[in-house]
Design a protein around this motif. Structure first.
Motif, PDB file in Angstrom:
ATOM      1  N   LEU A  44      11.298   3.250  20.629  1.00  0.00           N
ATOM      2  CA  LEU A  44      12.503   3.781  20.015  1.00  0.00           C
ATOM      3  C   LEU A  44      12.912   2.931  18.825  1.00  0.00           C
ATOM      4  CD1 LEU A  44      14.604   4.482  23.254  1.00  0.00           C
ATOM      5  CD2 LEU A  44      13.184   6.086  21.977  1.00  0.00           C
ATOM      6  N   THR A  45      13.512   3.602  17.876  1.00  0.00           N
ATOM      7  CA  THR A  45      14.060   2.882  16.732  1.00  0.00           C
ATOM      8  C   THR A  45      15.411   2.303  17.116  1.00  0.00           C
ATOM      9  OG1 THR A  45      15.173   4.853  15.881  1.00  0.00           O
ATOM     10  CG2 THR A  45      12.887   4.480  15.173  1.00  0.00           C
ATOM     11  N   GLU A  46      15.911   1.420  16.302  1.00  0.00           N
ATOM     12  CA  GLU A  46      17.207   0.800  16.575  1.00  0.00           C
ATOM     13  C   GLU A  46      18.323   1.847  16.603  1.00  0.00           C
ATOM     14  OE1 GLU A  46      17.861  -2.271  17.444  1.00  0.00           O
ATOM     15  OE2 GLU A  46      15.716  -2.747  17.403  1.00  0.00           O
ATOM     16  N   LYS A  47      18.210   2.858  15.735  1.00  0.00           N
ATOM     17  CA  LYS A  47      19.208   3.910  15.705  1.00  0.00           C
ATOM     18  C   LYS A  47      19.192   4.717  16.999  1.00  0.00           C
ATOM     19  CE  LYS A  47      20.752   7.899  13.025  1.00  0.00           C
ATOM     20  NZ  LYS A  47      20.486   8.796  11.847  1.00  0.00           N
ATOM     21  N   GLN A  48      18.001   5.029  17.475  1.00  0.00           N
ATOM     22  CA  GLN A  48      17.885   5.770  18.729  1.00  0.00           C
ATOM     23  C   GLN A  48      18.443   4.968  19.910  1.00  0.00           C
ATOM     24  OE1 GLN A  48      13.643   6.496  18.538  1.00  0.00           O
ATOM     25  NE2 GLN A  48      13.952   8.670  18.016  1.00  0.00           N
TER      26      GLN A  48
END
Length: 282
Positions: A44-48
């Motif tokens: 996952l990305t940091e935003k997710q």
């Protein structure tokens, strides 16, 4: 026969090689399978991650307490904790008091207590070992000794500390203590502090106690040297705090003299209660 043995060993070697091959193949498969599973995990990305955290709503550790729960609406007793108590103006029979002698609310005792406070003062606590011994301590010890028909009495500042420190003051490691299973918490702590060997007998069961005493007598006969260094005690309560039952004191005294055992009796609840004069049955 020789050919038969060669055939058996040959088959065993074949099975051995086959098993090794299978184990190597299984380890190899599991190793690469683990790498595939590890690589297949979604990253996952940091935003997710932030979005998932924001959406997460943790459940409460405990359910909400209703407003009409007794914990949120405590009821208080008005006045003194005597035989009868008043709660919100209504009188109830107090079934949880240990004020057997009716000292609470006795006007004569309250008058003497006031005079004593004016003479000696009062504080948050008054341990004798900290503030020192005064005349009322010695007078009370003398009166208690006369009441029980003893040579002397020792006054403690706190009932819990009395039995919890009296037991380890006499018993030590290597001694044996026969204890009723129904004794209170203060006695249990005193037993732990003594580091003596504790033999528990069933509550108020004199047959079980006699069995343990006889077993100890047999041990003493087999090792007379150790028996000469071992002290034996019995610990009971006059009236058991946990059950309200009375100990069979007559039988206990018989065992005391028969088996030469010292006896501790916690009289916290039986003092002034048992017998015509409050001295108990004896």
């Amino acid at each position: 026969m020789f050919a038969t043995l060669l055939g058996i060993f040959g088959e065993a070697s074949t099975l051995h090689y086959a098993l090794e091959t299978f184990l190597i193949a299984a380890v190899t498969f599991l190793y690469f399978r683990r790498r595939e599973v590890k690589d297949s995990r979604v990253k996952l990305t940091e935003k997710q991650k932030d979005e998932l955290i924001a959406e997460w709503k943790p459940e409460p550790l405990v359910p909400d307490t209703p407003q009409d729960h007794p914990v949120l609406n405590p009821r208080f007793i008005d006045g003194k904790m005597t035989k009868y108590v008043k709660i919100e103006g209504k009188e109830y029979l107090n079934m949880v008091t240990s004020n057997f002698l009716g000292f609470v609310g006795e006007q004569r005792i309250e008058d003497v207590a006031k005079k004593t406070i004016f003479k000696y003062g009062v504080g948050s606590c008054g341990p004798r070992g900290f503030y020192g011994t005064v005349d009322v301590h010695l007078d009370l010890e003398k009166e208690l000794a006369q009441f029980f028909g003893c040579e002397e009495a020792v006054l403690y500042s706190y009932g819990f500390a009395t039995i919890a420190s009296a037991i380890p003051a006499y018993a030590k490691r290597g001694d044996v203590i026969f204890v009723d299973k129904g004794v209170n918490f203060a006695i249990q702590k005193g037993l732990q502090a003594s580091r003596a060997r504790v033999e528990w007998f069933e509550h108020n069961d004199m047959e079980d106690l006699e069995r343990l005493l006889e077993l100890q007598a047999e041990k003493d006969k087999r090792d007379s040297v150790k028996a000469g260094k071992t002290r034996r005690f019995m610990v009971v309560e006059g009236i058991y705090a946990n059950s309200g039952e009375i100990c069979p004191l007559q039988k206990l005294m018989e065992f005391k003299w028969q088996h030469k055992v010292r006896i501790f009796i916690d009289e916290s609840y039986s003092f002034g209660v048992l017998g015509k004069t409050g001295r108990g049955k004896l």
